[in-house]
Design a protein around this motif. Sequence first.
Motif, PDB file in Angstrom:
ATOM      1  N   TRP A  22      -3.594 -16.121 -24.664  1.00  0.00           N
ATOM      2  CA  TRP A  22      -2.958 -14.845 -24.972  1.00  0.00           C
ATOM      3  C   TRP A  22      -1.518 -14.848 -24.478  1.00  0.00           C
ATOM      4  O   TRP A  22      -1.257 -15.055 -23.286  1.00  0.00           O
ATOM      5  N   ASP A  23      -0.575 -14.629 -25.384  1.00  0.00           N
ATOM      6  CA  ASP A  23       0.840 -14.498 -25.037  1.00  0.00           C
ATOM      7  C   ASP A  23       1.141 -13.007 -24.893  1.00  0.00           C
ATOM      8  O   ASP A  23       1.261 -12.288 -25.886  1.00  0.00           O
ATOM      9  N   ALA A  24       1.237 -12.552 -23.641  1.00  0.00           N
ATOM     10  CA  ALA A  24       1.392 -11.121 -23.390  1.00  0.00           C
ATOM     11  C   ALA A  24       2.740 -10.596 -23.875  1.00  0.00           C
ATOM     12  O   ALA A  24       2.843  -9.429 -24.263  1.00  0.00           O
ATOM     13  N   GLU A  25       3.779 -11.423 -23.837  1.00  0.00           N
ATOM     14  CA  GLU A  25       5.104 -10.968 -24.262  1.00  0.00           C
ATOM     15  C   GLU A  25       5.149 -10.719 -25.762  1.00  0.00           C
ATOM     16  O   GLU A  25       5.676  -9.708 -26.228  1.00  0.00           O
ATOM     17  N   LEU A  26       4.597 -11.632 -26.531  1.00  0.00           N
ATOM     18  CA  LEU A  26       4.603 -11.488 -27.986  1.00  0.00           C
ATOM     19  C   LEU A  26       3.421 -10.691 -28.504  1.00  0.00           C
ATOM     20  O   LEU A  26       3.370 -10.346 -29.685  1.00  0.00           O
ATOM     21  N   LYS A  27       2.455 -10.413 -27.602  1.00  0.00           N
ATOM     22  CA  LYS A  27       1.192  -9.781 -27.989  1.00  0.00           C
ATOM     23  C   LYS A  27       0.525 -10.590 -29.110  1.00  0.00           C
ATOM     24  O   LYS A  27       0.182 -10.085 -30.180  1.00  0.00           O
ATOM     25  N   ARG A  28       0.382 -11.883 -28.795  1.00  0.00           N
ATOM     26  CA  ARG A  28      -0.212 -12.809 -29.752  1.00  0.00           C
ATOM     27  C   ARG A  28      -1.393 -13.534 -29.128  1.00  0.00           C
ATOM     28  O   ARG A  28      -1.333 -13.949 -27.970  1.00  0.00           O
ATOM     29  N   PHE A  29      -2.431 -13.688 -29.932  1.00  0.00           N
ATOM     30  CA  PHE A  29      -3.578 -14.495 -29.550  1.00  0.00           C
ATOM     31  C   PHE A  29      -3.525 -15.794 -30.346  1.00  0.00           C
ATOM     32  O   PHE A  29      -3.546 -15.788 -31.575  1.00  0.00           O
TER      33      PHE A  29
END
Length: 293
Positions: A22-29
């Motif tokens: 999970w990339d919290a900055e981009l809000k990407r899984f």
Amino acid sequence: MEKVDASLWIRVRNTLGEGPCWDAELKRFYWVDIEGHTLWWYDEREDEISSFEVGKQVGFVIPKVTDGVVLGLKDGIYEWDEINRDLQKIVELDDPDGQLRFNDGKADPYGRIFAGTLHLEDEENQATLYRVDRDGTTTTLMDKLTLSNGLTWSPDHSVFYHIDTPTETIRQYDFDMKAGTLSNGKVVIDFADEDGFPDGMTSDTEGCLWIAHYAGSKVSRWNPSTGEKLLEVHVPAPNVTSCAFIGDGLNRLAITTAREGMDEEALAEYPDAGSVFIIDTEVKGMPLYRFGR
């Protein structure tokens, strides 16, 4: 011991879904389909699923400190530029016979990659766990492995956990954060009596481990200090491969699965095998770390 059921989240037909993060900055899984040779991601802001075929087996994905991600491919570790859709090799896998590939990998809090290999013909003692420093320098941390798989750290980063799947054990090592070295390895969880084999793994802020059961239809949560199993998450797919905490609160667990090796009867019974499943959790997961400076 508590038991809960996971629900379908992203319906895909991955041959061997793996490597969730999970990339919290981009809000990407992000996740990968190893045998489908594909990088996948779900963009929460856009509510959109995307994919990119990389052209060879892909074991893991790790976001970089700067833009983009690194991918553990069949023959090495590559930087992937999303805008230009091109791959640039930064680490060559030492594999003159072409019988190995990168499998599971993650970055530590210092921005180094810890990544393991497996032997394509399942030969014993041929796999390795490497550390890749931020400048690309590669160091062997463990050798004589068979299938280097799940890896994670304790909340204070003083302990590293690792799975060599055929041993059916989870081992812990003292972790020297500054040097990036491992020592004093010992078994903390015995998986021999569990359903399936230990595959991918992550950890929560309480120091417990969440372990995927390949050929076992579940994820289980364990206390590594006592070796006690605390929770079972049933997944409606037999081959559960890995898991990762996602979302703003890091309190949802995304679970990847595989379709490989399933016959028509099994696929009829588990039509969503190869999809991504999810549960809400009462604990928070550890944040993702990025590769680079």
